[in-house]
Motif scaffolding. Structure first.
Motif, short mmCIF file in Angstrom:
data_model
loop_
_atom_site.label_atom_id
_atom_site.label_comp_id
_atom_site.label_asym_id
_atom_site.label_seq_id
_atom_site.Cartn_x
_atom_site.Cartn_y
_atom_site.Cartn_z
N MET A 87 0.84 -1.18 0.00
CA MET A 87 0.00 0.00 0.00
C MET A 87 0.89 1.24 0.00
O MET A 87 2.10 1.15 0.21
CB MET A 87 -0.94 0.00 1.22
CG MET A 87 -1.94 -1.16 1.19
SD MET A 87 -3.05 -1.18 2.63
CE MET A 87 -4.12 0.22 2.25
N ARG A 88 0.28 2.40 -0.23
CA ARG A 88 1.01 3.67 -0.28
C ARG A 88 0.25 4.72 0.52
O ARG A 88 -0.07 5.79 0.01
CB ARG A 88 1.16 4.16 -1.73
CG ARG A 88 1.84 3.22 -2.68
CD ARG A 88 3.35 3.18 -2.47
NE ARG A 88 3.99 2.39 -3.50
CZ ARG A 88 4.11 1.06 -3.45
NH1 ARG A 88 3.62 0.38 -2.43
NH2 ARG A 88 4.71 0.41 -4.43
N CYS A 89 -0.02 4.43 1.77
CA CYS A 89 -0.81 5.35 2.58
C CYS A 89 -0.09 6.68 2.75
O CYS A 89 1.07 6.71 3.19
CB CYS A 89 -1.11 4.74 3.94
SG CYS A 89 -2.03 3.18 3.84
N VAL A 90 -0.76 7.75 2.40
CA VAL A 90 -0.10 9.07 2.41
C VAL A 90 0.21 9.54 3.83
O VAL A 90 1.02 10.44 4.00
CB VAL A 90 -0.96 10.12 1.67
CG1 VAL A 90 -1.15 9.73 0.21
CG2 VAL A 90 -2.32 10.32 2.37
N GLU A 191 -13.13 4.22 -3.14
CA GLU A 191 -12.63 5.47 -3.71
C GLU A 191 -11.61 6.14 -2.78
O GLU A 191 -10.55 6.60 -3.22
CB GLU A 191 -13.78 6.43 -3.99
CG GLU A 191 -13.35 7.76 -4.59
CD GLU A 191 -14.51 8.70 -4.82
OE1 GLU A 191 -14.25 9.88 -5.15
OE2 GLU A 191 -15.68 8.28 -4.67
N LEU A 192 -11.92 6.16 -1.48
CA LEU A 192 -11.00 6.78 -0.53
C LEU A 192 -9.74 5.93 -0.35
O LEU A 192 -8.65 6.47 -0.15
CB LEU A 192 -11.69 7.03 0.81
CG LEU A 192 -12.84 8.04 0.78
CD1 LEU A 192 -13.42 8.24 2.16
CD2 LEU A 192 -12.39 9.38 0.19
N GLY A 193 -9.88 4.62 -0.44
CA GLY A 193 -8.71 3.75 -0.40
C GLY A 193 -7.78 4.02 -1.56
O GLY A 193 -6.55 4.01 -1.41
N ARG A 194 -8.36 4.29 -2.72
CA ARG A 194 -7.54 4.61 -3.90
C ARG A 194 -6.87 5.98 -3.73
O ARG A 194 -5.69 6.15 -4.05
CB ARG A 194 -8.41 4.60 -5.15
CG ARG A 194 -7.64 4.80 -6.45
CD ARG A 194 -8.56 4.81 -7.67
NE ARG A 194 -9.34 3.59 -7.77
CZ ARG A 194 -10.66 3.50 -7.58
NH1 ARG A 194 -11.35 4.60 -7.26
NH2 ARG A 194 -11.30 2.37 -7.68
N LYS A 195 -7.61 6.93 -3.18
CA LYS A 195 -7.09 8.29 -3.06
C LYS A 195 -5.97 8.40 -2.04
O LYS A 195 -4.94 9.05 -2.30
CB LYS A 195 -8.23 9.24 -2.67
CG LYS A 195 -7.81 10.69 -2.53
CD LYS A 195 -9.02 11.60 -2.24
CE LYS A 195 -8.59 13.06 -2.16
NZ LYS A 195 -9.77 13.94 -1.89
N TYR A 196 -6.14 7.74 -0.89
CA TYR A 196 -5.20 7.96 0.21
C TYR A 196 -4.21 6.81 0.42
O TYR A 196 -3.23 6.98 1.14
CB TYR A 196 -5.97 8.20 1.52
CG TYR A 196 -6.85 9.41 1.47
CD1 TYR A 196 -6.31 10.67 1.22
CD2 TYR A 196 -8.22 9.32 1.68
CE1 TYR A 196 -7.12 11.80 1.18
CE2 TYR A 196 -9.04 10.43 1.64
CZ TYR A 196 -8.48 11.68 1.39
OH TYR A 196 -9.29 12.79 1.35
N SER A 197 -4.47 5.65 -0.20
CA SER A 197 -3.56 4.51 -0.03
C SER A 197 -3.11 3.90 -1.35
O SER A 197 -2.36 2.92 -1.36
CB SER A 197 -4.20 3.43 0.85
OG SER A 197 -4.38 3.90 2.18
N ARG A 198 -3.59 4.42 -2.45
CA ARG A 198 -3.14 4.03 -3.80
C ARG A 198 -3.38 2.55 -4.09
O ARG A 198 -2.56 1.88 -4.73
CB ARG A 198 -1.65 4.35 -3.99
CG ARG A 198 -1.27 5.81 -3.74
CD ARG A 198 -1.87 6.74 -4.79
NE ARG A 198 -1.32 8.09 -4.67
CZ ARG A 198 -1.90 9.09 -3.99
NH1 ARG A 198 -3.04 8.88 -3.34
NH2 ARG A 198 -1.35 10.29 -3.95
#
Length: 331
Positions: A87-90, A191-198
């Protein structure tokens, strides 16, 4: 089988542990170990979407006294922090080791060394369990290390400490190997998983994964000393501005998993890593946001688990540049 020994020991005796290790390692040929299914040739040393090739990356090994009480007990949880992540959590508080692949390469070790680290946590530090932190991209290597560690005398329960962005097929290979699943439930929205964790389909993937984890281990069980021996624990991190979807996620747990599931409600959010780029994430949670989740837990009748206090951001923020990421004040 001794009812107090982890299932992986019986799997070792029967030869099943070796068969699973072989099946998992073969899948690294064109990697499909996690839901990204990137197809990287990790057996040949090519890095996948997780920024990892074949060798496991072990960034830190320590007795951690800041985990849930049933894991830390009096002697600590034997944490093995793996480097890199799928994952890539911001806002990742472990970004020093999860989002810096070039620097993490120096921590690559053999599965034999990983097995020895497990033994060190058991025999030298006397920990209650082996806590595998961010393990999803290294499952084949972990299982191979367990295979090598059993003849050395490994007998502690294994904790799979995960973001829950896990492949169902991979989790099935862990049935009987993992005693305790410590699983995040981060978002209720893909959608939020894609936005904030890629990642794609986090909400759907994590819920399917948690169902499989629960099928394997059920509700939390503790021994006479109050230390976890088996079961599922769900971690839910409260995020600012309702981004975690707490009502949706916790209601789903009660209705689809079990009203008795153990839940660890975490208020330790700190705007780490790249969170400053997102106005909605660039602050700690507010007292009223915390209070709303406290009321929600009570309304849902969730009685098993723990709730962090509002002081937790200062207590739990690690520093992986130190030999001991968690300072004495956190113990």
């Amino acid at each position: 089988m001794n009812n107090t020994e982890p299932g992986y020991i019986a799997l070792y005796r029967s030869g099943e542990l070796e068969r699973r290790a072989g099946r998992l390692e073969a899948r690294l040929g064109e990697c499909d170990i996690c839901p990204r299914e990137c197809g990287a040739k990790r057996l040949k040393g090519k890095a996948g979407s997780c920024n990892s090739a074949y060798l496991p990356i072990v960034s830190s090994v320590c007795a951690h006294h800041g985990e849930e009480p049933v894991l830390s007990g009096s002697r600590g949880s034997g944490t093995i922090f793996f480097g890199n992540c799928n994952m890539r959590c911001v806002y990742c508080q472990n970004h020093q080791i999860s989002q810096d692949p070039e620097n993490q390469q120096r921590y690559a070790v053999s599965t034999q060394v990983l097995a020895e680290r497990m033994r060190y946590l058991q025999d030298e530090l006397k920990c209650h369990n082996i806590n595998l932190v961010t393990p999803s991209h290294f499952v084949p290597q972990i299982v191979k290390a367990v295979l090598e560690a059993v003849p050395m005398g490994l007998h502690l329960p294994l904790v799979y400490n995960t973001s829950s962005y896990d492949s169902i097929e991979t989790l099935r290979e862990l049935d009987g190997i993992i005693s305790i699943y410590l699983a995040d439930l981060r978002y209720a929205s893909n959608e939020l998983g894609r936005k904030y964790s890629r990642v794609r389909h986090y909400a759907d993937s994590s819920r399917a994964a948690i169902k499989e984890m629960y099928r394997q281990v059920g509700n939390l069980e503790v021994n006479d000393e109050g230390i976890a021996r088996k079961g599922l624990i769900i971690r839910h991190l409260i995020l600012p501005n309702g981004i975690a979807g707490s009502e949706d996620s916790l209601s789903w747990l009660v209705n689809e998993i079990s009203p008795g599931v153990a839940v660890s409600i975490m208020s330790q959010y700190h705007p780490a890593h790249r969170a400053y780029r997102y106005r909605e994430l660039n602050r700690r949670i507010l007292p009223e946001e915390y209070a709303a989740v406290v009321r929600l837990v009570a309304r849902l009748g969730m009685e098993n688990g723990w709730m962090q206090g509002m002081e937790s951001p200062e207590i739990y923020l690690p520093d992986f540049s130190a030999d001991e990421p968690f300072s004495a004040k956190r113990r």
